[in-house]
Design an enzyme around this catalytic site. Structure first.
Site, PDB file in Angstrom:
ATOM      1  CG  HIS A 147      30.888 100.480  44.011  1.00 52.43           C
ATOM      2  ND1 HIS A 147      30.246  99.275  43.618  1.00 52.43           N
ATOM      3  CD2 HIS A 147      31.543 100.954  43.400  1.00 52.43           C
ATOM      4  CE1 HIS A 147      30.668  99.004  42.305  1.00 52.43           C
ATOM      5  NE2 HIS A 147      31.716  99.888  42.206  1.00 52.43           N
ATOM      6  CG  ASP A 186      24.788  98.726  52.454  1.00 50.91           C
ATOM      7  OD1 ASP A 186      25.988  98.896  51.729  1.00 50.91           O
ATOM      8  OD2 ASP A 186      24.437  97.412  53.025  1.00 50.91           O
TER       9      ASP A 186
HETATM   10  P1  ADQ Z   1      29.579  95.493  50.298  1.00 54.17           P
HETATM   11  O1  ADQ Z   1      29.633  96.634  51.526  1.00 54.17           O
HETATM   12  O2  ADQ Z   1      30.561  94.469  50.479  1.00 54.17           O
HETATM   13  O3  ADQ Z   1      29.541  96.244  49.138  1.00 54.17           O
HETATM   14  P2  ADQ Z   1      27.063  94.271  49.691  1.00 54.17           P
HETATM   15  O4  ADQ Z   1      26.369  95.028  48.581  1.00 54.17           O
HETATM   16  O5  ADQ Z   1      26.199  93.765  50.562  1.00 54.17           O
HETATM   17  O6  ADQ Z   1      27.934  94.914  50.343  1.00 54.17           O
HETATM   18  O7  ADQ Z   1      27.887  92.936  49.035  1.00 54.17           O
HETATM   19  C1  ADQ Z   1      28.371  92.002  49.771  1.00 54.17           C
HETATM   20  C2  ADQ Z   1      28.680  90.621  48.865  1.00 54.17           C
HETATM   21  O8  ADQ Z   1      29.679  89.996  49.388  1.00 54.17           O
HETATM   22  C3  ADQ Z   1      27.384  89.968  48.338  1.00 54.17           C
HETATM   23  O9  ADQ Z   1      27.598  89.609  47.022  1.00 54.17           O
HETATM   24  C4  ADQ Z   1      27.331  88.945  49.495  1.00 54.17           C
HETATM   25  O10 ADQ Z   1      26.706  87.741  49.058  1.00 54.17           O
HETATM   26  C5  ADQ Z   1      28.918  88.560  49.489  1.00 54.17           C
HETATM   27  N1  ADQ Z   1      29.007  88.256  50.869  1.00 54.17           N
HETATM   28  C6  ADQ Z   1      28.684  88.750  52.086  1.00 54.17           C
HETATM   29  N2  ADQ Z   1      29.136  88.044  53.087  1.00 54.17           N
HETATM   30  C7  ADQ Z   1      29.393  86.800  52.767  1.00 54.17           C
HETATM   31  C8  ADQ Z   1      29.978  85.701  53.178  1.00 54.17           C
HETATM   32  N3  ADQ Z   1      29.823  85.612  54.554  1.00 54.17           N
HETATM   33  N4  ADQ Z   1      30.559  84.542  52.266  1.00 54.17           N
HETATM   34  C9  ADQ Z   1      30.309  84.816  51.132  1.00 54.17           C
HETATM   35  N5  ADQ Z   1      30.149  85.948  50.510  1.00 54.17           N
HETATM   36  C10 ADQ Z   1      29.491  86.921  51.272  1.00 54.17           C
HETATM   37  C11 ADQ Z   1      29.702  97.616  48.568  1.00 54.17           C
HETATM   38  C12 ADQ Z   1      28.669  98.428  49.095  1.00 54.17           C
HETATM   39  C13 ADQ Z   1      27.313  98.125  48.988  1.00 54.17           C
HETATM   40  C14 ADQ Z   1      27.226  98.083  47.630  1.00 54.17           C
HETATM   41  C15 ADQ Z   1      28.251  97.157  46.854  1.00 54.17           C
HETATM   42  C16 ADQ Z   1      28.008  97.023  45.293  1.00 54.17           C
HETATM   43  O11 ADQ Z   1      28.949  98.819  50.587  1.00 54.17           O
HETATM   44  O12 ADQ Z   1      26.449  99.110  49.323  1.00 54.17           O
HETATM   45  O13 ADQ Z   1      25.847  97.316  47.212  1.00 54.17           O
HETATM   46  O14 ADQ Z   1      29.611  97.630  47.173  1.00 54.17           O
HETATM   47  O15 ADQ Z   1      28.038  98.282  44.726  1.00 54.17           O
END
Ligand code: ADQ
Length: 453
Positions: free
Chosen positions: A159, A355
């Site tokens: 990921h 990311d």
């Molecule tokens: P993350 O680094 O966690 O994921 P991201 O892809 O942005 O990053 O996903 C975060 C998720 O958590 C989103 O669905 C978001 O809505 C939720 N989230 C964030 N802040 C939140 C909050 N305050 N309250 C509730 N929900 C919240 C890792 C990798 C990424 C990759 C994903 C999926 O780092 O690059 O996109 O996995 O493969």
């Protein structure tokens, strides 16, 4: 098709109403809805002292998914999870070699936990199963399963980004990890850049016929997320926020508290907006929602202190008695409330330094009102950038670039906003959580057929 077996470090608790703030759990939950029957194996999230032999997996079935979880001892949790996964592999894969803090003991604990997972999973497997291992905590798991004689197809999805060999080789066990990855029938990564890097690594480590690597970008369920946003918009938390803004513009940022998300640089970019474009003073509000994550790792505690200080400094310098430039929330917010916040916001500000993908960018797009959509300002260094090229793309290290993009977003005509959003939404609807898992599993089946032909 046989049963799908997912293995990930953390297994979501099906009884928890709110999903954790993390992309892997969100992407998989959306993807699994259409699978006929699934076994999901991983760490229970609990720590318990070592007993005699391995702990028994706990099995619980909810709907079509059986969850099999095992606890970790405090020493395993420290060496495998906190240290090797999150203080060594995480910074390295996000190109932050300076933050990598290597110790051989942690590598040994990481291997030990992967071995223990393989031993625990093997008796739960049935002929015809297809195993799909998730993320950097479990690079060696496929090899450990093969060592125990497991012969079903095993795929792996990463990921987070995969760095070039010139960087990755700084990791002392780089070659050992790359060797273990050869055990997978297929390795999926988020972008073409990651796929190129991983192939280069496998070649440099001496594999003339390296494992198959495919770029398979993850997405969300945009229709469902759009509906959630539209419904939430009418609800009390969103209307309270709306009332507090008095029809003035809102910028939103939503990230786990993590140095890869570029929060400090983003705050400085917003500060530059206020310095260079004073016409936004007392009008614009920036809401940053950042629940604390990995609070037990020292770098994360330091980052939290630093961000508190920067927000305090900027607010202190620019605020008026009736205007706070940055509203900063470090508590988790329910997903449906977030969806409503996105819909209300005029600008989605997503500026990670690196990311794998970034699902927040896709959620922001899916949440918009097509008649009056907001503008996405997105880092060129996010995995989502090649797909979301209709966003205002910025270099997250350049405060002026961020400030100029924010000013442009805040003053953009409705016509241009609609035109950009239409292009973005087409992309978000064409690579979804569903196409991600379907395309990966399809490629896994065909690569297995080729290998056994
Ligand atoms: P993350 O680094 O966690 O994921 P991201 O892809 O942005 O990053 O996903 C975060 C998720 O958590 C989103 O669905 C978001 O809505 C939720 N989230 C964030 N802040 C939140 C909050 N305050 N309250 C509730 N929900 C919240 C890792 C990798 C990424 C990759 C994903 C999926 O780092 O690059 O996109 O996995 O493969």
């Amino acid at each position: 098709m046989g049963r799908l077996v997912i293995v990930s470090n953390r297994v979501p608790d099906p009884r928890e109403r709110n999903q954790p703030a993390g992309g892997l759990a969100v992407g998989l939950a959306d993807a699994l809805r259409d699978e006929p029957s699934t076994l999901w194996f991983g760490w229970s999230g609990h720590k318990s002292e070592a007993g005699e032999g391995d702990p028994e997996p706990q099995l619980e079935t909810y709907g079509k998914v059986t969850y099999a979880t095992v606890p970790l001892t405090p020493a395993q949790h420290y060496g495998y999870y906190q240290r090797f996964s999150n203080a060594i592999l995480w910074p390295l894969c996000h190109y932050r070699l300076g933050l990598m803090n290597y110790c051989r003991k942690d590598w040994q604990e990481y291997l030990e936990v992967n071995r223990m997972f393989a031993r625990q999973l093997k008796p739960l497997l049935k002929p015809g199963d297809v195993i799909w291992v998730q993320d950097y905590h479990l690079f060696p798991l496929g090899q450990e399963l093969r060592n125990l004689g497991v012969n079903v197809p095993i795929g792996f999805f990463l990921h987070i980004p995969f760095p070039p060999w010139s960087l990755f080789r700084a990791l002392p066990p780089a070659t050992a990890l790359l060797h273990d990855m050869q055990a997978y029938d297929l390795i999926g990564v988020q972008t073409d850049e990651d796929a190129g890097n991983l192939r280069e690594n496998l070649k440099a480590a001496g594999y003339n016929h390296p494992a198959r690597v495919v770029a398979c970008p993850i997405g969300i369920d945009p229709i469902k997320f759009g509906e959630t946003a539209a419904n939430a918009y009418e609800g009390e938390p969103i209307q309270r926020l709306r009332g507090s803004l008095h029809d003035e513009p809102l910028i939103i940022g939503v990230d786990r508290l993590d140095y890869s998300k570029g929060l400090e640089e983003r705050f400085l970019g917003y500060e530059r907006l206020l310095t260079r474009y004073p016409e936004h003073h007392r009008h614009v509000t920036y809401l940053q929602v950042t629940p604390v994550s990995r609070g037990e790792v020292e770098e994360y505690r330091q980052l939290r202190r630093q961000l508190d200080e920067t927000v305090g400094r900027i607010n202190g310098a620019f605020a008026a008695s009736d205007w706070t430039p940055i509203r900063y929330l470090t508590r988790p917010v329910p997903r449906e409330v977030l969806a409503g916040f996105y819909r209300l916001a005029d600008v989605g500000l997503v500026t990670p330094l690196r990311d794998g993908m970034n699902l927040v960018a896709k959620e922001y797009v899916a949440a918009q009102d097509p008649q009056d959509p907001g503008v996405l300002v997105l880092s060129r260094l996010a995995g989502a950038a090649p797909e979301l090229s209709q966003a205002l793309l910025v270099n997250p290290h350049d405060a002026d670039d961020i400030a100029e993009a924010l000013h442009r977003a805040l003053t953009m005509t409705r016509e241009e906003r609609q035109q950009r959003w239409t292009g973005l939404n087409t992309e978000v609807c064409s690579t979804t959580a569903e196409t991600w898992s379907r395309d990966f599993l399809h490629a896994l089946h065909s690569s297995r057929r080729e290998a056994t032909a």
